[in-house]
Design a protein around this motif. Sequence first.
Motif, PDB file in Angstrom:
ATOM      1  N   ASN A 272      48.277  45.164  27.667  1.00 22.65           N
ATOM      2  CA  ASN A 272      46.973  45.030  27.017  1.00 22.65           C
ATOM      3  C   ASN A 272      46.889  45.841  25.726  1.00 22.65           C
ATOM      4  O   ASN A 272      45.814  46.184  25.272  1.00 22.65           O
ATOM      5  CB  ASN A 272      45.860  45.463  27.976  1.00 22.65           C
ATOM      6  CG  ASN A 272      45.501  44.340  28.923  1.00 22.65           C
ATOM      7  OD1 ASN A 272      45.604  43.176  28.554  1.00 22.65           O
ATOM      8  ND2 ASN A 272      45.126  44.679  30.129  1.00 22.65           N
TER       9      ASN A 272
ATOM     10  N   ARG B   3      40.503  33.344  34.359  1.00 25.14           N
ATOM     11  CA  ARG B   3      39.839  34.456  33.686  1.00 25.14           C
ATOM     12  C   ARG B   3      38.328  34.262  33.713  1.00 25.14           C
ATOM     13  O   ARG B   3      37.830  33.164  33.913  1.00 25.14           O
ATOM     14  CB  ARG B   3      40.304  34.545  32.228  1.00 25.14           C
ATOM     15  CG  ARG B   3      41.781  34.842  32.082  1.00 25.14           C
ATOM     16  CD  ARG B   3      42.078  36.271  32.495  1.00 25.14           C
ATOM     17  NE  ARG B   3      43.515  36.542  32.496  1.00 25.14           N
ATOM     18  CZ  ARG B   3      44.068  37.671  32.122  1.00 25.14           C
ATOM     19  NH1 ARG B   3      43.295  38.667  31.696  1.00 25.14           N
ATOM     20  NH2 ARG B   3      45.361  37.850  32.176  1.00 25.14           N
TER      21      ARG B   3
ATOM     22  N   GLN C 209      36.002  36.902  29.223  1.00 26.92           N
ATOM     23  CA  GLN C 209      37.380  37.032  28.723  1.00 26.92           C
ATOM     24  C   GLN C 209      37.804  35.809  27.920  1.00 26.92           C
ATOM     25  O   GLN C 209      38.445  35.942  26.869  1.00 26.92           O
ATOM     26  CB  GLN C 209      38.342  37.249  29.895  1.00 26.92           C
ATOM     27  CG  GLN C 209      38.246  38.647  30.498  1.00 26.92           C
ATOM     28  CD  GLN C 209      39.082  38.773  31.768  1.00 26.92           C
ATOM     29  OE1 GLN C 209      39.078  37.885  32.606  1.00 26.92           O
ATOM     30  NE2 GLN C 209      39.799  39.879  31.893  1.00 26.92           N
TER      31      GLN C 209
ATOM     32  N   GLU D   3      37.746  44.939  31.909  1.00 18.88           N
ATOM     33  CA  GLU D   3      37.880  43.478  31.866  1.00 18.88           C
ATOM     34  C   GLU D   3      37.930  42.984  30.420  1.00 18.88           C
ATOM     35  O   GLU D   3      38.735  42.120  30.064  1.00 18.88           O
ATOM     36  CB  GLU D   3      36.687  42.831  32.595  1.00 18.88           C
ATOM     37  CG  GLU D   3      36.667  41.310  32.528  1.00 18.88           C
ATOM     38  CD  GLU D   3      35.359  40.726  33.079  1.00 18.88           C
ATOM     39  OE1 GLU D   3      34.763  39.868  32.403  1.00 18.88           O
ATOM     40  OE2 GLU D   3      34.934  41.144  34.171  1.00 18.88           O
TER      41      GLU D   3
ATOM     42  N   ALA E 190      41.285  43.271  28.670  1.00 18.74           N
ATOM     43  CA  ALA E 190      42.410  42.535  29.265  1.00 18.74           C
ATOM     44  C   ALA E 190      42.489  41.134  28.671  1.00 18.74           C
ATOM     45  O   ALA E 190      42.271  40.133  29.350  1.00 18.74           O
ATOM     46  CB  ALA E 190      42.253  42.488  30.788  1.00 18.74           C
TER      47      ALA E 190
ATOM     48  N   ASP F  26      47.268  39.348  27.541  1.00 19.30           N
ATOM     49  CA  ASP F  26      48.353  38.881  28.400  1.00 19.30           C
ATOM     50  C   ASP F  26      48.137  37.424  28.808  1.00 19.30           C
ATOM     51  O   ASP F  26      48.705  36.940  29.771  1.00 19.30           O
ATOM     52  CB  ASP F  26      48.472  39.780  29.641  1.00 19.30           C
ATOM     53  CG  ASP F  26      47.178  39.893  30.421  1.00 19.30           C
ATOM     54  OD1 ASP F  26      46.129  39.427  29.916  1.00 19.30           O
ATOM     55  OD2 ASP F  26      47.200  40.456  31.539  1.00 19.30           O
TER      56      ASP F  26
END
Length: 280
Positions: free
Chosen positions: A4, A213, A217, A242, A245, A248
């Motif tokens: 991240n 997700r 996100q 959250e 992130a 990825d």
Amino acid sequence: MAHNTVPSITLNNDVAIPQLGFGTFQIPPADTKAAVLTALEAGYRHIDTAQMYGNEREVGAAVRESGIPRDEVFVTSKLNNDKHDPAAAVAGVAQSIEALDLGPVDLYLIHWPMPEVGDYVETWRALEGEYKAGRTRSIGVSNFQESHLERLLAETEIVPAVNQIEVHPYFPQPSLRAFNRNHDIVTEAWAPIGQGAVLDDETLAAIGAEVGRSVAQVTLRWHVQRGDIVFPKSSTAARAAENIALFDFALSDEQMSRIDALDADRRLGPNPDEFNWVPE
């Protein structure tokens, strides 16, 4: 946290700025230090504040107490609306530097153009002087429309490094973002999830299910892939984790297009052409 790691964007004066930041709008001063410390612990290295938010002191205290080297945390603040006058603008920068107590600020913005309150071109020239004096590492604007930027570009010397504007799936601002890009001005998106308005969106929920997700996100990832700098605000550790992130996973071109199609030209905040509010 390695996957991240937040990428950086290089501004037009070669200063690097993390693409994801932590926004402190509407976080009460009493809660700000803890919220910023939580964000720094979660991996954020870019904090966005403003004189108008009333929490610069607490932001600075959190950065100092975090133990993270000063040059590893990017801090932005913004000039209050009652300082649209060269002398007041210079005093305003000094006020922010004193409140933050972190040395030169990394990025300093004119918060609103305030077209009927003062001359934002004169205000910008004052910021140019502060930049040349080394009191801020970069300067930019917030909530500037194309007409405001055209005047700055025509009448002043330094091109703003960023323009921080309202951007979210219901108000993606394609023409203003294109104008920014064409003039080497990075777009920063405030209200990136539409102040929560997009969280119940069926299209975003469907894409979230496809990539495993949350809607937040997915929305933030859409911003990142468009090349905007984004800073979601969160007061909870879980939400802060959250929101970071994002690096990825990726959205496909088809998923990006479905989000682009949500454009409803729906502005949630004030119209900068008409907004002339000055704090009491």
